[in-house]
Design a protein around this motif. Structure first.
Motif, PDB file in Angstrom:
ATOM      1  N   LYS A   1      29.355 -13.929   9.965  1.00 43.57           N
ATOM      2  CA  LYS A   1      28.386 -12.883   9.623  1.00 43.57           C
ATOM      3  C   LYS A   1      28.601 -11.662  10.518  1.00 43.57           C
ATOM      4  O   LYS A   1      29.046 -11.796  11.655  1.00 43.57           O
ATOM      5  CB  LYS A   1      26.968 -13.413   9.841  1.00 43.57           C
ATOM      6  N   PHE A   2      28.233 -10.501  10.038  1.00 42.01           N
ATOM      7  CA  PHE A   2      28.321  -9.231  10.783  1.00 42.01           C
ATOM      8  C   PHE A   2      29.733  -8.968  11.314  1.00 42.01           C
ATOM      9  O   PHE A   2      29.922  -8.444  12.410  1.00 42.01           O
ATOM     10  CB  PHE A   2      27.324  -9.208  11.965  1.00 42.01           C
ATOM     11  N   ARG A   3      30.736  -9.366  10.563  1.00 43.75           N
ATOM     12  CA  ARG A   3      32.113  -9.223  11.006  1.00 43.75           C
ATOM     13  C   ARG A   3      32.480  -7.763  11.315  1.00 43.75           C
ATOM     14  O   ARG A   3      33.090  -7.461  12.340  1.00 43.75           O
ATOM     15  CB  ARG A   3      33.053  -9.777   9.925  1.00 43.75           C
TER      16      ARG A   3
ATOM     17  N   ILE B   1      32.282  -2.982  17.468  1.00 47.33           N
ATOM     18  CA  ILE B   1      31.943  -3.059  18.902  1.00 47.33           C
ATOM     19  C   ILE B   1      33.191  -3.381  19.729  1.00 47.33           C
ATOM     20  O   ILE B   1      33.434  -2.781  20.775  1.00 47.33           O
ATOM     21  CB  ILE B   1      30.844  -4.125  19.147  1.00 47.33           C
ATOM     22  N   LEU B   2      33.995  -4.326  19.223  1.00 46.24           N
ATOM     23  CA  LEU B   2      35.172  -4.752  19.990  1.00 46.24           C
ATOM     24  C   LEU B   2      36.244  -3.678  20.092  1.00 46.24           C
ATOM     25  O   LEU B   2      37.057  -3.671  21.021  1.00 46.24           O
ATOM     26  CB  LEU B   2      35.769  -6.026  19.371  1.00 46.24           C
ATOM     27  N   ILE B   3      36.211  -2.765  19.145  1.00 48.91           N
ATOM     28  CA  ILE B   3      37.226  -1.705  19.149  1.00 48.91           C
ATOM     29  C   ILE B   3      36.832  -0.547  20.087  1.00 48.91           C
ATOM     30  O   ILE B   3      37.658   0.274  20.469  1.00 48.91           O
ATOM     31  CB  ILE B   3      37.443  -1.234  17.690  1.00 48.91           C
TER      32      ILE B   3
ATOM     33  N   TRP C   1      38.867   0.718  23.129  1.00 49.53           N
ATOM     34  CA  TRP C   1      40.104   1.391  22.760  1.00 49.53           C
ATOM     35  C   TRP C   1      39.848   2.858  22.433  1.00 49.53           C
ATOM     36  O   TRP C   1      40.684   3.729  22.650  1.00 49.53           O
ATOM     37  CB  TRP C   1      40.731   0.654  21.562  1.00 49.53           C
ATOM     38  N   ALA C   2      38.641   3.094  21.904  1.00 47.93           N
ATOM     39  CA  ALA C   2      38.310   4.454  21.470  1.00 47.93           C
ATOM     40  C   ALA C   2      37.903   5.335  22.650  1.00 47.93           C
ATOM     41  O   ALA C   2      37.823   6.550  22.530  1.00 47.93           O
ATOM     42  CB  ALA C   2      37.186   4.401  20.446  1.00 47.93           C
ATOM     43  N   MET C   3      37.619   4.702  23.790  1.00 53.66           N
ATOM     44  CA  MET C   3      37.126   5.480  24.926  1.00 53.66           C
ATOM     45  C   MET C   3      38.298   6.087  25.714  1.00 53.66           C
ATOM     46  O   MET C   3      39.289   5.404  25.961  1.00 53.66           O
ATOM     47  CB  MET C   3      36.322   4.554  25.840  1.00 53.66           C
ATOM     48  N   PRO C   4      38.185   7.367  26.107  1.00 51.63           N
ATOM     49  CA  PRO C   4      39.276   7.963  26.894  1.00 51.63           C
ATOM     50  C   PRO C   4      39.508   7.150  28.175  1.00 51.63           C
ATOM     51  O   PRO C   4      38.543   6.822  28.879  1.00 51.63           O
ATOM     52  CB  PRO C   4      38.761   9.361  27.241  1.00 51.63           C
TER      53      PRO C   4
END
Lengths: 339, 408
Positions: free
Chosen positions: A144-146, A152-154, A157-160
């Motif tokens: 559920k809520f995949r 959230i887990l990505i 990676w998105a943060m400088p």
């Protein structure tokens, strides 16, 4: 901001663009002319014209800096010989000899630092791959809520990396950092860890930070690869009585290997050359948390030893080059590209 | 979309030709000159805006001179970019930066003497060699001092014994008696001076870190943390700054650059004085003094040099120097500006000047880099209790010597 300043800035961009366009236009014309008039092979002109921009770009951005670095490594250039450095092959050998025989940090010589860098790389890549694959397997199942978990887990990676590095450094603060606050609350005042002053714990802090930053990349790669694995294989294996472990090692990993192997190679190169995390967490305080590239940075930018630093950079380049070649031969990474 | 991109490209490509025509005309009349200045000032404390305002005013008064201000995010970025630009043969025409850049720039032969631009006898001490003076002091100071919260400290300590006693009384719960950037060598240097030590021998380039004075200094700062416990167990610049601003620290050792900010927070409740005298030696701690200096790169043509001279004269005029004192609590580089009314009236600036009297000019030699790098990690290890002061002093010396050898 005055009109003049804006106009000047735009004019600088405009001139650059105009010159690039003009240069490429000329190159394309020359290629067209050479193929048609000299080689009399007009049908191949288009291939040459299409390849030319990429080849020129690669030449200017990769080959020229490498040649420049090689030239620089054959010099005694530093601030004392900044405008009038001497060049010669003896300087090259001297610089290379210095890399291996003198202290490249305050106390540490090349070999212990190489060991430290390899240790750092092995720990990181192992955690990235294992955790990334585990998370990808979970996200690839019907939970559920995949999509929410995926988002959230990505996030890391998105943060400088600079922001993430500095934030993590704050969390390792002895008094006001998240970790020590929790440790004190749970185990009492004596449980606080000296993250910034103890060599071992600083290395652990570096590793925690980079695992957090690096797992999402491997997770995304693995997830993409997993989604390409046909479910029929699993159904057939289940019918034959294969357990979860067998399915993982006999079906999943072999099938995602063509995607995973080049990613691991990238991971090795990026981690080996990772400057951000050791720099932001350690800030040149403890040599036990330095790796080859931070030592290189100090040589080049703190001590302005440009000739020596260029030779040092060449050594690092060839180490990585060697590791990559061996890895590619062993795993068949990039085999698909060759095929 | 295609049309929009085509239009944009056409505009971008046509601008240089229009602008080039304009430039040609200006050059033809031989009147206009354009100069580029790199500055280390930032916008967070308003100094960049102030600098830009000065430049706008200067250009209005000198319509034939155009000044382009390029802001560099950090002083290190300015240093590295300037060195790289010099190698590429493209340099700015004026540098507005910190005094310690003079060392590397002079060694690399990148800046020119400024004796032709202003009369240096009218300024505070600057970077001098046998060949001339190399920087025009825009401001002086950049020195550390003791700042205190008057709500918590009515009479500041004048000796280290008083500091320790007062610090112990004021360290309660989540409040500390004293905070400062413990692991940064710049904050160690004043104490070293108080114990009678210096980082260099008389020749100004040989490090003297493995000395009794350094060992005593390291023991003292270690005791502040580990024995008397009047400072936090770990404290960097930001932690010290936040604790002081939040009223959780009675005293802080910080530099003159922070005065404007603290004045906004504390108003009249901010006290400024000297770092207390070392009781055992009866010597005042001697913080490094430096400042913001104007430097002129080598190789600029005569027209630009004339424009730069005008701009430097304007920046160091009494009017601008007063403005610096009034708006940012910076002590002036021009001696004549020390009669600024605020310097006589403000207790903050009086305290800052009082500290400056016992300061010592920061060495601008290249070897200083190796000294800073030699001190920093070992200082942290002493504070953490991993090294004794004797061990640390020996390692500092070896490290500084190795660093200096590497620079050759």
């Amino acid at each position: 901001m005055s009109f003049e300043v804006v106009a000047k800035s735009l004019s600088q961009i405009g001139v650059t663009l105009a010159l690039i366009l003009l240069a490429f236009g000329l190159v394309e014309l020359v290629i067209f002319f050479v193929y048609n008039k000299i080689f009399k092979a007009g049908d191949k002109a288009l291939t040459g014209m299409l390849l030319a921009p990429a080849l020129i770009g690669l030449f200017l951005l990769i080959v020229v800096p490498l040649i420049y670095e090689l030239i620089l490594s054959c010099s005694n250039m530093n601030l004392h010989h900044f405008k009038d450095p001497s060049f010669g092959i003896t300087y090259f050998f001297d610089n290379i000899k210095r890399v291996f025989t003198t202290k490249i940090l305050k106390q540490m010589t090349f070999w212990p630092l190489l060991f430290q860098t390899v240790l750092w790389t092995v720990i990181q890549v192992t955690f990235h791959v294992v955790l990334g694959l585990m998370l990808a397997l979970i996200l690839n199942s019907n939970i559920k809520f995949r999509d929410l978990y995926k988002g959230i887990l990505i996030l890391p990676w998105a943060m400088p990396p600079v922001i993430a590095g500095l934030t993590w450094r704050g969390e390792f603060h002895a008094e006001y950092g998240f970790f020590n606050i929790i440790l004190r609350k749970v185990f009492g005042d004596g449980a606080a860890i000296p993250w910034m002053t103890d060599g071992f714990w600083n290395f652990v802090a570096m590793n925690i930070t980079n695992i957090w930053m690096g797992v999402p990349f491997m997770m995304v790669i693995c997830l993409g690869a997993l989604q390409g694995v046909p479910t029929e294989y699993y159904e057939a294996a289940a019918m034959d009585g294969a357990g979860k472990g067998t399915r993982l090692f006999k079906i999943t990993i072999p099938l995602i290997k063509p995607v995973l192997a080049p990613s691991v190679m990238l991971g090795i190169i990026w981690t080996f050359n990772n400057f951000n995390v050791p720099y932001f967490i350690n800030q040149f305080m403890l040599e036990s948390s330095d790796i080859l590239v931070t030592a290189l940075y100090r040589a080049a930018f703190s001590y302005n030893q440009y000739g020596f630093a260029a030779a040092f950079a060449l050594v690092i380049f060839f180490i990585l080059f060697g590791i990559s070649i061996i890895y590619m031969k062993q795993t068949g990474a990039l085999k698909a590209v060759g095929d | 979309m295609k049309k929009a991109i085509l239009f944009l490209l056409t505009v971008l490509i046509s601008i240089p030709f229009i602008s080039a025509n304009g430039t040609k005309e200006a050059t033809a009349t031989n009147d206009n000159v354009s100069i580029e200045m790199w500055t280390k000032e930032g916008d967070a404390d308003g100094t960049l805006q102030w600098t830009m305002g000065l430049v706008e005013k200067f250009m209005a008064e000198n319509p034939t001179i155009t000044v382009e201000v390029v802001k560099k995010t950090t002083v290190d970025e300015l240093r590295e970019d300037f060195q790289t630009a010099s190698l590429a043969g493209y340099t700015p025409d004026l540098l507005w930066t910190v005094s310690d850049h003079a060392g590397p720039f002079l060694t690399a032969d990148l800046i020119q003497s400024v004796d032709q631009f202003v009369d240096l006898t009218k300024f505070v001490e600057t970077v001098k060699t046998a060949d001339g003076s190399w920087a025009v002091p825009m401001s002086s100071g950049n020195h550390l001092m003791l700042l205190y919260n008057k709500d918590l400290v009515s009479n500041p300590p004048t000796t280290t014994d008083e500091l320790i006693k007062m610090g112990m009384e004021l360290t309660t719960g989540d409040q500390y008696g004293l905070v400062y950037n413990q692991t940064e060598p710049f904050w160690l240097v004043p104490w070293l001076g108080g114990f009678g030590g210096k980082v260099f021998a008389a020749d100004g380039v040989t490090p003297t870190l493995n000395t009794k004075e350094m060992i005593d200094t390291l023991q003292f700062v270690s005791d502040l943390k580990n024995k008397h416990k009047i400072v936090p167990s770990e404290c960097d610049y930001n932690a010290a700054d936040t604790l002081f601003k939040e009223g959780k620290a009675a005293m802080i050792i910080n530099g003159d650059w922070s005065l404007g900010d603290y004045e906004k927070v504390f108003g009249d409740k901010l006290g400024v004085t000297r770092i207390p005298m070392v009781s055992s030696t009866k010597k005042w701690p001697a913080p490094y003094t430096a400042g913001i200096y104007l430097m002129v790169p080598k190789g600029i043509d005569e027209a630009k040099a004339n424009a730069v001279a005008k701009l430097v004269k304007y920046f160091t005029s009494k009017e601008v120097q007063y403005s610096q004192v009034n708006d940012f609590n910076r002590l002036p580089g021009l001696l004549a500006a020390y009669d600024a009314p605020k310097l006589q009236e403000s207790s903050i600036l009086k305290g800052s000047s009082y500290q400056l009297e016992v300061g010592t000019p920061m060495p601008t030699v290249l070897e200083m880099r190796a000294v800073w790098d030699g001190i920093k990690p070992e200082l942290a290890q002493v504070l953490a209790g991993n090294l004794t002061p004797v061990e640390a002093a020996g390692l500092m010396q070896a490290s500084a010597e190795a660093g200096i050898a590497a620079q050759k």
